[in-house]
Design a protein around this motif. Structure first.
Motif, PDB file in Angstrom:
ATOM      1  N   GLY A 148       0.829  -1.208   0.000  1.00 45.43           N
ATOM      2  CA  GLY A 148       0.000   0.000   0.000  1.00 45.43           C
ATOM      3  C   GLY A 148       0.861   1.256   0.000  1.00 45.43           C
ATOM      4  N   ALA A 149       1.948   1.233   0.784  1.00 43.78           N
ATOM      5  CA  ALA A 149       2.815   2.408   0.905  1.00 43.78           C
ATOM      6  C   ALA A 149       3.528   2.707  -0.418  1.00 43.78           C
ATOM      7  CB  ALA A 149       3.835   2.179   2.017  1.00 43.78           C
ATOM      8  N   SER A 150       4.016   1.660  -1.084  1.00 44.70           N
ATOM      9  CA  SER A 150       4.696   1.862  -2.373  1.00 44.70           C
ATOM     10  C   SER A 150       3.709   2.402  -3.413  1.00 44.70           C
ATOM     11  CB  SER A 150       5.309   0.535  -2.853  1.00 44.70           C
ATOM     12  OG  SER A 150       5.711   0.637  -4.190  1.00 44.70           O
ATOM     13  N   THR A 151       2.469   1.913  -3.373  1.00 44.38           N
ATOM     14  CA  THR A 151       1.451   2.404  -4.316  1.00 44.38           C
ATOM     15  C   THR A 151       1.184   3.889  -4.062  1.00 44.38           C
ATOM     16  OG1 THR A 151       0.487   0.192  -4.289  1.00 44.38           O
ATOM     17  CG2 THR A 151      -0.877   1.948  -5.213  1.00 44.38           C
ATOM     18  N   ALA A 152       1.065   4.268  -2.778  1.00 45.06           N
ATOM     19  CA  ALA A 152       0.820   5.681  -2.444  1.00 45.06           C
ATOM     20  C   ALA A 152       1.995   6.542  -2.918  1.00 45.06           C
ATOM     21  CB  ALA A 152       0.629   5.825  -0.937  1.00 45.06           C
TER      22      ALA A 152
ATOM     23  N   ALA B 204      -4.937  -3.741  -0.422  1.00 51.94           N
ATOM     24  CA  ALA B 204      -3.526  -4.116  -0.203  1.00 51.94           C
ATOM     25  C   ALA B 204      -3.333  -4.400   1.285  1.00 51.94           C
ATOM     26  CB  ALA B 204      -2.610  -2.993  -0.680  1.00 51.94           C
ATOM     27  N   MET B 205      -4.133  -5.316   1.801  1.00 52.55           N
ATOM     28  CA  MET B 205      -4.093  -5.585   3.245  1.00 52.55           C
ATOM     29  C   MET B 205      -3.359  -6.890   3.546  1.00 52.55           C
ATOM     30  SD  MET B 205      -7.782  -4.148   4.495  1.00 52.55           S
ATOM     31  CE  MET B 205      -8.758  -5.359   3.648  1.00 52.55           C
ATOM     32  N   GLY B 206      -2.390  -7.255   2.689  1.00 52.78           N
ATOM     33  CA  GLY B 206      -1.610  -8.466   2.933  1.00 52.78           C
ATOM     34  C   GLY B 206      -2.539  -9.647   3.151  1.00 52.78           C
ATOM     35  N   PRO B 207      -2.268 -10.482   4.161  1.00 51.54           N
ATOM     36  CA  PRO B 207      -3.108 -11.668   4.384  1.00 51.54           C
ATOM     37  C   PRO B 207      -4.541 -11.303   4.771  1.00 51.54           C
ATOM     38  CG  PRO B 207      -1.535 -11.368   6.189  1.00 51.54           C
ATOM     39  CD  PRO B 207      -1.162 -10.382   5.126  1.00 51.54           C
ATOM     40  N   TRP B 208      -4.727 -10.091   5.305  1.00 51.88           N
ATOM     41  CA  TRP B 208      -6.077  -9.667   5.711  1.00 51.88           C
ATOM     42  C   TRP B 208      -6.929  -9.278   4.497  1.00 51.88           C
ATOM     43  CZ3 TRP B 208      -1.728  -8.370   8.605  1.00 51.88           C
ATOM     44  CH2 TRP B 208      -1.682  -8.927   9.885  1.00 51.88           C
TER      45      TRP B 208
ATOM     46  N   ASN C 290       9.507  -7.109  -4.139  1.00 53.36           N
ATOM     47  CA  ASN C 290       8.626  -6.770  -5.263  1.00 53.36           C
ATOM     48  C   ASN C 290       7.726  -5.556  -5.043  1.00 53.36           C
ATOM     49  OD1 ASN C 290       9.623  -8.765  -6.942  1.00 53.36           O
ATOM     50  ND2 ASN C 290       8.315 -10.330  -6.030  1.00 53.36           N
ATOM     51  N   ALA C 291       7.868  -4.899  -3.885  1.00 56.11           N
ATOM     52  CA  ALA C 291       6.985  -3.753  -3.599  1.00 56.11           C
ATOM     53  C   ALA C 291       7.181  -2.568  -4.557  1.00 56.11           C
ATOM     54  CB  ALA C 291       7.165  -3.302  -2.152  1.00 56.11           C
ATOM     55  N   PRO C 292       8.426  -2.146  -4.856  1.00 58.09           N
ATOM     56  CA  PRO C 292       8.546  -0.968  -5.731  1.00 58.09           C
ATOM     57  C   PRO C 292       7.890  -1.174  -7.099  1.00 58.09           C
ATOM     58  CG  PRO C 292      10.626  -1.371  -4.604  1.00 58.09           C
ATOM     59  CD  PRO C 292       9.745  -2.559  -4.313  1.00 58.09           C
ATOM     60  N   ALA C 293       8.168  -2.297  -7.757  1.00 54.04           N
ATOM     61  CA  ALA C 293       7.599  -2.505  -9.099  1.00 54.04           C
ATOM     62  C   ALA C 293       6.093  -2.738  -9.027  1.00 54.04           C
ATOM     63  CB  ALA C 293       8.287  -3.676  -9.791  1.00 54.04           C
ATOM     64  N   THR C 294       5.627  -3.388  -7.948  1.00 47.90           N
ATOM     65  CA  THR C 294       4.179  -3.600  -7.809  1.00 47.90           C
ATOM     66  C   THR C 294       3.463  -2.252  -7.724  1.00 47.90           C
ATOM     67  OG1 THR C 294       4.464  -5.720  -6.681  1.00 47.90           O
ATOM     68  CG2 THR C 294       2.374  -4.580  -6.314  1.00 47.90           C
ATOM     69  N   GLY C 295       3.978  -1.355  -6.869  1.00 53.60           N
ATOM     70  CA  GLY C 295       3.340  -0.041  -6.696  1.00 53.60           C
ATOM     71  C   GLY C 295       3.338   0.746  -7.991  1.00 53.60           C
ATOM     72  N   LYS C 296       4.490   0.751  -8.676  1.00 48.85           N
ATOM     73  CA  LYS C 296       4.588   1.548  -9.909  1.00 48.85           C
ATOM     74  C   LYS C 296       3.678   0.974 -11.008  1.00 48.85           C
ATOM     75  CE  LYS C 296       7.715   3.960 -12.887  1.00 48.85           C
ATOM     76  NZ  LYS C 296       8.985   4.100 -13.514  1.00 48.85           N
TER      77      LYS C 296
ATOM     78  N   GLU D   5       0.423   2.795 -12.910  1.00 49.78           N
ATOM     79  CA  GLU D   5       0.260   2.932 -14.371  1.00 49.78           C
ATOM     80  C   GLU D   5      -1.107   2.397 -14.802  1.00 49.78           C
ATOM     81  OE1 GLU D   5       4.913   2.741 -15.877  1.00 49.78           O
ATOM     82  OE2 GLU D   5       3.564   1.089 -16.376  1.00 49.78           O
ATOM     83  N   LEU D   6      -1.469   1.255 -14.236  1.00 50.16           N
ATOM     84  CA  LEU D   6      -2.758   0.650 -14.591  1.00 50.16           C
ATOM     85  C   LEU D   6      -3.920   1.572 -14.191  1.00 50.16           C
ATOM     86  CD1 LEU D   6      -3.603  -2.073 -15.811  1.00 50.16           C
ATOM     87  CD2 LEU D   6      -3.852  -2.952 -13.492  1.00 50.16           C
TER      88      LEU D   6
END
Ligand SMILES: Cc1cc2nc3c(=O)[nH]c(=O)nc-3n(C[C@H](O)[C@H](O)[C@H](O)COP(=O)(O)OP(=O)(O)OC[C@H]3O[C@@H](n4cnc5c(N)ncnc54)[C@H](O)[C@@H]3O)c2cc1C
Length: 348
Positions: free
Chosen positions: A12-16, A175-179, A317-323, A327-328
């Motif tokens: 969530g943080a990387s996406t923000a 983006a709440m991980g296992p939750w 994988n957080a940086p590329a996931t967020g970026k 884009e999407l």
């Protein structure tokens, strides 16, 4: 555009952060405190090529490069990123390796060692510090509330139902991980599983060199174990144990922590200096039965996205996931990498 991100872990943080890089601010809803789950308690080991034989390989390679670039950005200078050499070491009864064959501080019963990574392709970062740095540089609002449901009208997301009321939104990211599983299950998407793991942080002597050590532990008639040892630049050493099946509590504050004596015993067999315990902790890995994370649009609901299930590579994988997700959301397609393998699908 109102964007709400559910979950203040590293995804969530990387996406923000990547939204802020495009001048879009978001609201992050976090039930406890940012990085209170696995994102604050992970090892932070990064490997460029260890996923090459799997569909997640291009995501990992791209994200490894992004970590390196972030480490050169003044905003991320305090996240303890560094390149590492990485060894596999077997600890068991038998002829100990001689000095010079392994780093000197590995003074325990190491009988075998091989190089499995170098500073060219393995590195580390402090996961807690990186998650907070993403949020601090995201110019986003972090709202303390419990996400209860997603509000949908005529096939479009219109908001998030929280413990504090409805928060209106045009786009929402789960983006709440296992939750995330509770919402994924309501949406009939593939389930997100949770596996608990413990870890211990020790104070270390300055002689500990920057080597990540993957241990095959076969001592003391115990079953074989595979602790991972990560010395950190802040003068500590992180050692993880293996996972177990203790169910995920609804509230992250209720995560039960059992004894870490077995990790402390293994630590002593690895290095006699590992005596000063600073912290013992437990957290949950989020994973999906396909072995791949879920990153993408939720089918049939406009404006709803998921990013979770990163298993043991969520920090990498957080940086590329967020970026990619940004884009999407903003461009309607992702040019960074092919997200097709990670497309959320309905459960069978
Ligand atoms: C022991 C261990 C070691 C690891 N080591 C590494 C490593 O070396 N390298 C690597 O790449 N990866 C590693 N990982 C994996 C990595 O930690 C995870 O994949 C990653 O942290 C997952 O991040 P996340 O943001 O998806 O989830 P989380 O970190 O779990 O964050 C989810 C957030 O959502 C919040 N939340 C939950 N429910 C709600 C709700 N209802 N409303 C609002 N907020 C809610 C939680 O409080 C939490 O802050 C490790 C994992 C473990 C368990």
């Amino acid at each position: 555009m109102r964007i709400v991100i559910c979950g203040g872990g590293i995804i969530g943080a990387s996406t923000a952060f990547h939204l802020a890089e495009r001048n879009v601010s978001a609201v992050v809803i976090e039930r406890c405190s940012p990085a209170c789950g696995a994102s604050g308690k992970a090892g932070g080991f990064l490997a460029k090529h260890w996923c090459d034989h799997f569909e997640v390989g291009p995501l990992a390679q791209c994200s490894f490069e992004m970590h390196m670039k972030l480490s050169q950005d003044a905003r991320f200078k305090d996240c303890d990123y560094r390149r590492l050499d990485t060894l596999s070491v077997t600890i068991e009864e038998g002829q100990k390796l001689k000095n010079g064959e392994i780093p000197e501080w590995l003074d325990g019963a190491a009988v075998k060692s091989s190089v499995i990574g170098s500073t060219a392709d393995t590195a580390q970062v402090h996961p807690y510090k990186l998650t907070l740095a993403f949020l601090e540089n995201a110019s986003c609002e972090v709202k303390n509330a419990i996400v209860e449901d997603i509000v949908v009208h005529n096939g479009r997301v219109t908001g998030v139902k929280t413990s504090e009321g409805i928060l209106e939104a045009d786009k929402v990211v789960i983006a709440m991980g296992p939750w995330s599983d509770e919402l994924c299950s309501k949406l009939k998407l593939c389930r997100v599983e949770a596996q608990r793991a413990h870890s211990v942080i020790f104070r270390a002597k300055p002689c500990i060199t920057p080597h990540a050590i993957f241990v095959n532990y076969r001592k003391r008639r115990s079953r074989d174990r595979s602790p991972e040892v990560y010395p950190r630049p802040d003068g500590t050493v992180y050692i993880s144990g293996e996972g177990d099946a203790t169910p995920l509590p609804r509230d992250p504050r209720d995560i039960r922590q059992d004894s870490c004596d077995h990790i402390q015993q293994m630590a002593l067999d690895i290095c006699s200096d590992f005596t000063d315990v600073l912290q013992t902790q437990a957290c949950y890995l989020p994973s999906v039965s396909t072995g791949l994370p879920l990153i993408g649009r939720v089918p049939n609901i406009d404006g709803l996205f998921v990013a979770t299930g990163h298993s043991c590579w969520g920090i990498l994988n957080a940086p590329a996931t967020g970026k990619a997700l940004v884009e999407l959301m903003l461009d309607g397609k992702c040019s960074l990498l092919d997200l097709e393998p990670f497309q959320p699908k309905f459960s069978q």
